[in-house]
Design a protein around this motif. Structure first.
Motif, PDB file in Angstrom:
ATOM      1  N   LEU A 103       0.999  -1.103   0.043  1.00  0.00           N
ATOM      2  CA  LEU A 103      -0.139   0.039  -0.158  1.00  0.00           C
ATOM      3  C   LEU A 103       0.869   1.288  -0.133  1.00  0.00           C
ATOM      4  CD1 LEU A 103      -2.770   1.528   0.303  1.00  0.00           C
ATOM      5  CD2 LEU A 103      -2.648   1.264   2.994  1.00  0.00           C
ATOM      6  N   HIS A 104       0.882   2.081  -1.104  1.00  0.00           N
ATOM      7  CA  HIS A 104       1.811   3.280  -1.161  1.00  0.00           C
ATOM      8  C   HIS A 104       0.995   4.441  -0.504  1.00  0.00           C
ATOM      9  CE1 HIS A 104       3.424   6.914  -2.980  1.00  0.00           C
ATOM     10  NE2 HIS A 104       4.639   5.888  -2.993  1.00  0.00           N
ATOM     11  N   GLY A 105       1.842   5.363   0.225  1.00  0.00           N
ATOM     12  CA  GLY A 105       1.034   6.432   0.940  1.00  0.00           C
ATOM     13  C   GLY A 105      -0.051   7.364   0.123  1.00  0.00           C
ATOM     14  N   ASP A 106       0.257   7.119  -1.198  1.00  0.00           N
ATOM     15  CA  ASP A 106      -0.656   8.212  -2.214  1.00  0.00           C
ATOM     16  C   ASP A 106      -2.030   7.397  -2.096  1.00  0.00           C
ATOM     17  OD1 ASP A 106       1.538   9.908  -2.390  1.00  0.00           O
ATOM     18  OD2 ASP A 106       1.808   9.397  -4.663  1.00  0.00           O
ATOM     19  N   MET A 107      -1.826   6.436  -2.193  1.00  0.00           N
ATOM     20  CA  MET A 107      -3.391   5.562  -2.454  1.00  0.00           C
ATOM     21  C   MET A 107      -4.022   5.407  -1.002  1.00  0.00           C
ATOM     22  SD  MET A 107      -3.094   4.544  -5.319  1.00  0.00           S
ATOM     23  CE  MET A 107      -1.834   5.537  -6.296  1.00  0.00           C
ATOM     24  N   LYS A 108      -3.267   5.659   0.131  1.00  0.00           N
ATOM     25  CA  LYS A 108      -3.836   5.293   1.469  1.00  0.00           C
ATOM     26  C   LYS A 108      -4.918   6.294   1.803  1.00  0.00           C
ATOM     27  CE  LYS A 108      -2.137   5.559   6.355  1.00  0.00           C
ATOM     28  NZ  LYS A 108      -2.024   6.861   6.885  1.00  0.00           N
ATOM     29  N   LYS A 109      -5.042   7.502   1.405  1.00  0.00           N
ATOM     30  CA  LYS A 109      -6.286   8.420   1.880  1.00  0.00           C
ATOM     31  C   LYS A 109      -6.195   8.483   3.249  1.00  0.00           C
ATOM     32  CE  LYS A 109      -8.921   7.237  -2.284  1.00  0.00           C
ATOM     33  NZ  LYS A 109      -9.988   6.565  -2.910  1.00  0.00           N
ATOM     34  N   GLY A 110      -7.141   8.753   3.925  1.00  0.00           N
ATOM     35  CA  GLY A 110      -7.273   8.662   5.373  1.00  0.00           C
ATOM     36  C   GLY A 110      -7.238   7.477   6.194  1.00  0.00           C
ATOM     37  N   TYR A 111      -7.187   6.298   5.724  1.00  0.00           N
ATOM     38  CA  TYR A 111      -7.346   5.235   6.350  1.00  0.00           C
ATOM     39  C   TYR A 111      -5.917   4.890   7.129  1.00  0.00           C
ATOM     40  CZ  TYR A 111     -11.135   4.608   3.149  1.00  0.00           C
ATOM     41  OH  TYR A 111     -12.375   4.751   2.468  1.00  0.00           O
ATOM     42  N   ARG A 112      -6.388   4.107   8.419  1.00  0.00           N
ATOM     43  CA  ARG A 112      -5.094   3.761   9.230  1.00  0.00           C
ATOM     44  C   ARG A 112      -5.166   2.253   9.433  1.00  0.00           C
ATOM     45  NH1 ARG A 112      -7.663   8.511  11.716  1.00  0.00           N
ATOM     46  NH2 ARG A 112      -8.540   7.312  13.037  1.00  0.00           N
ATOM     47  N   VAL A 113      -3.945   2.094  10.086  1.00  0.00           N
ATOM     48  CA  VAL A 113      -3.838   0.657  10.534  1.00  0.00           C
ATOM     49  C   VAL A 113      -4.911   0.025  11.314  1.00  0.00           C
ATOM     50  CG1 VAL A 113      -2.358  -0.847  11.871  1.00  0.00           C
ATOM     51  CG2 VAL A 113      -1.456   0.830  10.605  1.00  0.00           C
ATOM     52  N   GLY A 114      -5.513  -1.183  10.854  1.00  0.00           N
ATOM     53  CA  GLY A 114      -6.602  -1.646  11.629  1.00  0.00           C
ATOM     54  C   GLY A 114      -7.859  -1.489  10.967  1.00  0.00           C
ATOM     55  N   LYS A 157     -11.755  -1.581   1.162  1.00  0.00           N
ATOM     56  CA  LYS A 157     -11.985  -2.213  -0.203  1.00  0.00           C
ATOM     57  C   LYS A 157     -10.953  -1.710  -1.080  1.00  0.00           C
ATOM     58  CE  LYS A 157     -16.767  -3.675  -0.289  1.00  0.00           C
ATOM     59  NZ  LYS A 157     -18.173  -3.514  -0.760  1.00  0.00           N
ATOM     60  N   PHE A 158     -10.357  -2.368  -2.287  1.00  0.00           N
ATOM     61  CA  PHE A 158      -9.373  -1.771  -2.978  1.00  0.00           C
ATOM     62  C   PHE A 158      -9.249  -2.742  -4.144  1.00  0.00           C
ATOM     63  CE2 PHE A 158      -7.474  -5.011  -0.121  1.00  0.00           C
ATOM     64  CZ  PHE A 158      -6.568  -5.960  -1.141  1.00  0.00           C
ATOM     65  N   THR A 159      -8.644  -2.091  -5.085  1.00  0.00           N
ATOM     66  CA  THR A 159      -8.138  -2.822  -6.399  1.00  0.00           C
ATOM     67  C   THR A 159      -6.982  -3.370  -6.405  1.00  0.00           C
ATOM     68  OG1 THR A 159      -9.866  -1.335  -7.661  1.00  0.00           O
ATOM     69  CG2 THR A 159      -8.197  -2.552  -8.914  1.00  0.00           C
ATOM     70  N   ALA A 160      -6.791  -4.739  -6.454  1.00  0.00           N
ATOM     71  CA  ALA A 160      -5.519  -5.309  -6.397  1.00  0.00           C
ATOM     72  C   ALA A 160      -4.928  -5.404  -7.784  1.00  0.00           C
ATOM     73  CB  ALA A 160      -5.458  -6.492  -5.706  1.00  0.00           C
ATOM     74  N   PHE A 161      -3.642  -5.094  -8.075  1.00  0.00           N
ATOM     75  CA  PHE A 161      -3.083  -5.219  -9.395  1.00  0.00           C
ATOM     76  C   PHE A 161      -1.727  -5.791  -8.958  1.00  0.00           C
ATOM     77  CE2 PHE A 161      -2.130  -1.016  -7.856  1.00  0.00           C
ATOM     78  CZ  PHE A 161      -0.702  -0.635  -8.284  1.00  0.00           C
ATOM     79  N   LEU A 190      -8.638   2.800  -2.742  1.00  0.00           N
ATOM     80  CA  LEU A 190      -9.095   2.490  -1.533  1.00  0.00           C
ATOM     81  C   LEU A 190     -10.561   2.881  -1.177  1.00  0.00           C
ATOM     82  CD1 LEU A 190      -6.264   1.561  -1.139  1.00  0.00           C
ATOM     83  CD2 LEU A 190      -6.469   1.847   1.323  1.00  0.00           C
ATOM     84  N   LYS A 191     -11.343   2.125  -0.568  1.00  0.00           N
ATOM     85  CA  LYS A 191     -12.460   2.711  -0.482  1.00  0.00           C
ATOM     86  C   LYS A 191     -12.955   1.900   1.141  1.00  0.00           C
ATOM     87  CE  LYS A 191     -14.199   0.933  -4.196  1.00  0.00           C
ATOM     88  NZ  LYS A 191     -15.019   0.724  -5.499  1.00  0.00           N
TER      89      LYS A 191
END
Length: 127
Positions: free
Chosen positions: A91-102, A106-110, A122-123
């Motif tokens: 998970l790159h920081g640019d994709m993380k948005k406001g989410y945190r550990v824990g 939902k995400f698109t895997a590639f 990420l959603k």
């Protein structure tokens, strides 16, 4: 007497706010300099390129297991992808948005050209 008192308040207020501004600026300059240097990592992360050349695997949900703010990346645990041999999803920081550990997301895997599994878009994984 009353007028003098008013004038005194105004003068005092100006002096106080002047002092506050001076201190604030000094404080922020010091902090800003420190943050600016640390921020170089973040600004270069703005150039993060999503490399989907290995193919898009689809949408999955998982839990953010770790995230390192200094290095600007972390990993998502996803049982469905683990079953396919991808133990952890980068998970790159640019994709993380406001989410945190824990958090469940939902995400698109590639897959990258090197075959590394990564997450994007990420959603919230909560219904």
């Amino acid at each position: 007497g009353g007028k003098g008192g008013k004038g005194g308040c105004k003068g005092g207020g100006a002096w106080d706010s002047g002092k506050g501004k001076g201190w604030g600026k000094g404080d922020f300059k010091g902090k800003g300099g420190g943050k600016g240097k640390g921020g170089k990592g973040w600004s270069s992360s703005g150039k993060f390129q999503v490399d989907e050349s290995g193919g898009v695997l689809g949408e999955f949900s998982g839990t953010i297991r770790t995230f390192n703010d200094w290095k600007c990346f972390g990993f998502i645990d996803c049982p469905d992808l683990a079953a396919q041999g991808h133990e952890s999803v980068f998970l790159h920081g640019d994709m993380k948005k406001g989410y945190r550990v824990g958090h469940t997301v939902k995400f698109t895997a590639f897959l990258t050209a090197e075959g590394k599994c990564q997450a994007k878009d990420l959603k919230s994984g909560l219904k």
